[in-house]
Design an enzyme around this catalytic site. Structure first.
Site, short mmCIF file in Angstrom:
data_model
loop_
_atom_site.label_atom_id
_atom_site.label_comp_id
_atom_site.label_asym_id
_atom_site.label_seq_id
_atom_site.Cartn_x
_atom_site.Cartn_y
_atom_site.Cartn_z
N HIS A 263 0.83 -1.22 0.00
CA HIS A 263 0.00 0.00 0.00
C HIS A 263 0.85 1.26 0.00
O HIS A 263 1.76 1.43 0.81
CB HIS A 263 -0.92 -0.01 1.23
N HIS A 300 -5.14 4.66 10.24
CA HIS A 300 -4.09 5.66 10.42
C HIS A 300 -4.58 6.82 11.27
O HIS A 300 -5.76 7.14 11.30
CB HIS A 300 -3.52 6.14 9.09
N ASP A 306 -6.50 17.44 9.62
CA ASP A 306 -7.86 17.04 9.26
C ASP A 306 -7.84 16.49 7.84
O ASP A 306 -7.12 17.01 6.99
CB ASP A 306 -8.80 18.25 9.30
N HIS A 336 -8.55 6.90 12.04
CA HIS A 336 -9.65 6.42 11.20
C HIS A 336 -9.09 5.35 10.28
O HIS A 336 -7.88 5.14 10.20
CB HIS A 336 -10.31 7.57 10.42
#
Ligand SMILES: [Fe+2]
Length: 385
Positions: A263, A300, A306, A336
């Protein structure tokens, strides 16, 4: 735009006499950024660009903050923003901080009876739906689905739409927006590992020159107020210019994705940068090809930024229940990651058709009243199994 562009007629030497056919002088204007240290353009006008006849109105367009401090993940249903006739009225700021604002807009009509200039911010206008022409005092740009239009602060513009069905995702930035410096050599040329090159960046090639006197209404945004000013000459009266500061277009479909065996982190998707946020393009691409790879991202914790994702098209592998036009906001301070089931679901997949724009800000974003009108207040619980 960090490369030189020339359009129309200019004299061979800057700051020298440049005369019209009738013998009078064209009016030269140096249009610079960051004092005289940033990018600049030298333009030549039929009339002096300083002829203000009247300042008629002043009113605030500052976003109304609903939640200044918060730690809640949000989903905003962007297509629920109601279409409005006027371009400026249609722009709804949903997230904002002292560096930038995230705006959704569904304008139905072209700007007709006024010109617009944003002196507060560079504008990055992403075209989700609609076709048309961005008309500016430094030349025009045709646009269609997938285009980013980069309008540096101070560019006077109008926007023409071909139909009433338009959806825009706009980022206003008080800091200049550039393409990432790490993809450039010391002369500014884009390097071989850059996901796009100079050929992909579209500069204005069509210059409108109107030699007209009269009453020309310009709506000027400054300090979150709109000032309605009347100019005595047509704002599009440039006969030629050269320099580095001008609007340009880049299609998200021309972004060449960088992929790997495992990834790849979000910076490989980076398309634009400022010193306050980055903009990334997630485009259709092959997935990771290590035999045990997991295409879905790991959880992560963007502890100090944000993350705003604007979903454009395709199937969004890491999310359940998101659709085109949605925004997810994952705020700083909490981790999240993929929704329940998304990690297993991704294994064995070879490619994705997802198309999305991401804005990661280094300061927290405040949620506005306009955002709460289209917000899913339960989204933050959607990771609970
Ligand atoms: Fe993320």
């Amino acid at each position: 735009m960090p490369f030189y562009h020339k359009l129309g007629k200019i004299p061979p030497k800057r700051h020298t006499q440049f005369r019209k056919p009738d013998g009078s002088l064209y009016a030269e204007q140096l249009f610079g950024t960051i004092g005289f240290d940033g990018m600049s353009t030298n333009s030549y006008h039929e009339h002096r660009p300083t002829q203000v006849k009247a300042i008629k109105k002043q009113y605030s367009v500052a976003p109304k903050i609903a939640k200044a401090n918060h730690i809640q993940s949000y989903r905003l249903k962007g297509f629920q923003v109601k279409p409005e006739n006027d371009y400026l009225d249609s722009r709804k700021t949903v997230l904002t901080n002292s560096d930038c604002s995230i705006i959704l807009a569904a304008p139905k009509q072209s700007t007709k009876d006024y010109f617009y200039k944003n002196t507060d911010a560079d504008e990055l206008i992403f075209i989700h739906k609609g076709t048309g022409k961005l008309r500016t005092h430094l030349g025009n740009l045709d646009f269609k689905y997938g285009d980013y239009l980069l309008v540096p602060r101070g560019i006077i513009y109008k926007i023409d739409f071909d139909t009433k069905d338009n959806r825009l995702f706009i980022v206003e930035s008080k800091r200049p927006i550039y393409t990432p410096k790490r993809y450039r050599n010391w002369f500014g040329q884009l390097l071989e590992h850059s996901p796009f090159c100079e050929r992909d960046l579209r500069q204005p090639q069509e210059l409108e020159t109107h030699n007209e006197k009269g009453d020309f209404l310009m709506k000027v945004k400054k300090q979150d107020d709109i000032f309605e000013m009347v100019y005595a000459t047509h704002p599009f009266d440039v006969v030629g210019y050269d320099g580095y500061n001008y609007p340009y277009a880049f299609s998200i479909h021309d972004f060449e994705p960088i992929t790997g065996r495992i990834h790849q982190p979000p910076p490989v998707h980076q398309t634009f940068e400022t010193d306050a946020f980055v903009v990334c393009s997630f485009v259709p691409r092959l997935y990771d090809y290590h035999p045990d790879s997991i295409p879905a991202p790991y959880n992560h914790s963007n502890i100090d930024s944000d993350e705003v994702l604007y979903y454009v098209d395709g199937d969004f592998m890491s999310r359940n229940d998101v659709a085109a036009g949605h925004i997810s906001l994952h705020p700083a301070g909490i981790p999240h990651g993929p929704h329940p089931g998304a990690t297993e679901r991704s294994i064995g997949k070879v490619k994705t058709d997802e198309l999305a724009v991401m804005v990661d800000t280094f300061k927290p974003l405040m949620v506005t009243e306009e955002a709460l009108k289209i917000a899913d207040e339960e989204y933050y619980k959607s990771w609970v199994e």
